[in-house]
Design an enzyme around this catalytic site. Structure first.
Site, PDB file in Angstrom:
ATOM      1  N   ALA A 117       9.694  -7.245  -3.087  1.00 39.92           N
ATOM      2  CA  ALA A 117       9.878  -6.295  -4.191  1.00 39.92           C
ATOM      3  C   ALA A 117      10.114  -4.898  -3.625  1.00 39.92           C
ATOM      4  O   ALA A 117       9.450  -3.931  -4.004  1.00 39.92           O
ATOM      5  CB  ALA A 117       8.681  -6.326  -5.132  1.00 39.92           C
ATOM      6  N   HIS A 167       9.792   1.396   1.001  1.00 35.47           N
ATOM      7  CA  HIS A 167      10.014   0.420   2.066  1.00 35.47           C
ATOM      8  C   HIS A 167      11.255   0.779   2.887  1.00 35.47           C
ATOM      9  O   HIS A 167      11.262   0.631   4.113  1.00 35.47           O
ATOM     10  CB  HIS A 167      10.195  -0.978   1.474  1.00 35.47           C
ATOM     11  CG  HIS A 167       8.998  -1.506   0.760  1.00 35.47           C
ATOM     12  ND1 HIS A 167       8.954  -1.651  -0.608  1.00 35.47           N
ATOM     13  CD2 HIS A 167       7.796  -1.929   1.224  1.00 35.47           C
ATOM     14  CE1 HIS A 167       7.789  -2.158  -0.962  1.00 35.47           C
ATOM     15  NE2 HIS A 167       7.061  -2.327   0.123  1.00 35.47           N
ATOM     16  N   GLN A 174      -5.934   0.432   4.450  1.00 32.91           N
ATOM     17  CA  GLN A 174      -5.284  -0.673   5.156  1.00 32.91           C
ATOM     18  C   GLN A 174      -4.753  -0.207   6.502  1.00 32.91           C
ATOM     19  O   GLN A 174      -4.938  -0.873   7.530  1.00 32.91           O
ATOM     20  CB  GLN A 174      -4.153  -1.228   4.298  1.00 32.91           C
ATOM     21  CG  GLN A 174      -3.269  -2.252   4.994  1.00 32.91           C
ATOM     22  CD  GLN A 174      -2.166  -2.752   4.088  1.00 32.91           C
ATOM     23  OE1 GLN A 174      -2.410  -3.578   3.231  1.00 32.91           O
ATOM     24  NE2 GLN A 174      -0.961  -2.245   4.262  1.00 32.91           N
ATOM     25  N   ARG A 221       3.991  -2.277  -7.725  1.00 38.46           N
ATOM     26  CA  ARG A 221       3.257  -2.502  -8.969  1.00 38.46           C
ATOM     27  C   ARG A 221       3.635  -1.513 -10.067  1.00 38.46           C
ATOM     28  O   ARG A 221       3.263  -1.708 -11.229  1.00 38.46           O
ATOM     29  CB  ARG A 221       1.753  -2.458  -8.708  1.00 38.46           C
ATOM     30  CG  ARG A 221       1.247  -3.676  -7.941  1.00 38.46           C
ATOM     31  CD  ARG A 221      -0.268  -3.737  -7.900  1.00 38.46           C
ATOM     32  NE  ARG A 221      -0.737  -5.028  -7.403  1.00 38.46           N
ATOM     33  CZ  ARG A 221      -1.020  -5.292  -6.140  1.00 38.46           C
ATOM     34  NH1 ARG A 221      -0.887  -4.342  -5.251  1.00 38.46           N
ATOM     35  NH2 ARG A 221      -1.446  -6.484  -5.775  1.00 38.46           N
TER      36      ARG A 221
END
Length: 302
Positions: free
Chosen positions: A47, A52, A177, A211
């Site tokens: 997605a 990205h 993360q 999201r």
């Protein structure tokens, strides 16, 4: 763009000199990569969006025109808890390949669960063979999503092994993360350099996220409170930890649609804040969509 056997795929841009190979198995990935160095990996769950694409462009800058950039496109089942959105997580491989191609990737590794984890029972994998994130994995996102970071670190370690990069790039939007991955790489002596890339934002400041597409128009408008709260906290951080936290919470509380999970002020390593560089992290739920974000700050003595 080509598939793992070198054949053209739909959407190929003939005027772009660098081809992007789709690899569905580890064997295809190895055959495509060869021994090319330097190499970089960008790990995603698909997605793909402009955030990205920026990671991929940065990866290309890291390795140069003669290096090799691999993008992994894998929705990892071990990092989703019961009731989370694994089944409805968007899967847009054709679109993702096009994004990777235009951003300069050499390969997209889109494996099956079995190709990543072998014949293991994925439902029990992180209970048997997993990377333990330690205490930092149990706070903030870890407190809200128990077991999440065991799944994340396990798949990252596996994909680092499979892709064998010199450099791995991760976005700062998922700051906890990033910190945990950097710590794991150091502790386990992976021969790879971890590079954090600043968050890419929409025009109103909202961090780009896969999201975001779940938000209705009204929810999307309400979501702009998240970066505004962070900016308020950053502006107040000179007055100390409490001042920063209170300023951010006051802004969040002006939005009726925002259900606050946490707003935390930490040091850059997610420890106790002290005067100097810091990090402000926030998580809220807008409707059924959970949004996380963070910004750096300078914490004063208060």
């Amino acid at each position: 763009m080509t598939n793992g056997q070198g054949a053209p795929t739909k959407g190929s841009a003939a005027d772009m000199s660098r081809s992007t190979v789709l690899c569905s198995t580890y064997g295809e990935l190895r055959a495509n990569r060869g021994g090319t160095h330097p190499s970089a990996v960008v790990m995603t769950m698909g997605a793909l969006h402009d955030g990205h694409a920026e990671l991929i462009r940065r990866a290309r800058e890291q390795v140069g025109v003669s290096g090799h950039v691999t993008v992994t496109d894998f929705v990892n089942p071990t990092q989703f808890a019961a009731g989370e959105d694994f089944s409805r997580y968007p899967r847009t491989l054709e679109h993702d390949i096009e994004v990777c191609h235009r951003a300069g990737a050499d390969a997209v590794y889109a494996p099956s669960v079995e190709d990543v984890y072998g014949k293991s029972d994925v439902s029990t994998l992180t209970g048997r063979v997993a990377v333990d994130p330690g205490p930092l994995g149990d706070v903030l996102e870890g407190a809200s999503r128990p077991g999440h970071f065991r799944g994340v670190l396990t798949v990252v370690a596996t994909l680092l092994h499979l892709t064998g990069p010199d450099v791995a790039l991760f976005g700062e939007k998922d700051y906890q993360q990033l910190a945990l991955i950097a710590s794991m790489v150091d502790a386990l002596r992976f021969p790879v350099t971890v590079v954090g890339v600043p968050t890419v934002r929409e025009a109103d400041g909202l961090a780009m996220s896969s999201r975001n597409r779940y938000l209705s128009p009204a929810e999307r408008a309400a979501a702009s409170v998240v970066p505004r709260a962070l900016e308020a906290a950053v502006a107040a951080a000179g007055g100390g930890e409490a001042a920063a936290r209170d300023a951010g919470l006051r802004v969040l509380e002006t939005e009726p649609m925002a259900e606050i999970d946490y707003l935390s002020v930490t040091d850059p390593n997610l420890g106790s804040p002290v005067p100097g560089p810091g990090r402000i992290l926030v998580a809220v739920r807008i409707g059924t969509t959970r949004l996380i974000d963070n910004m750096s700050c300078e914490i004063g003595a208060g």
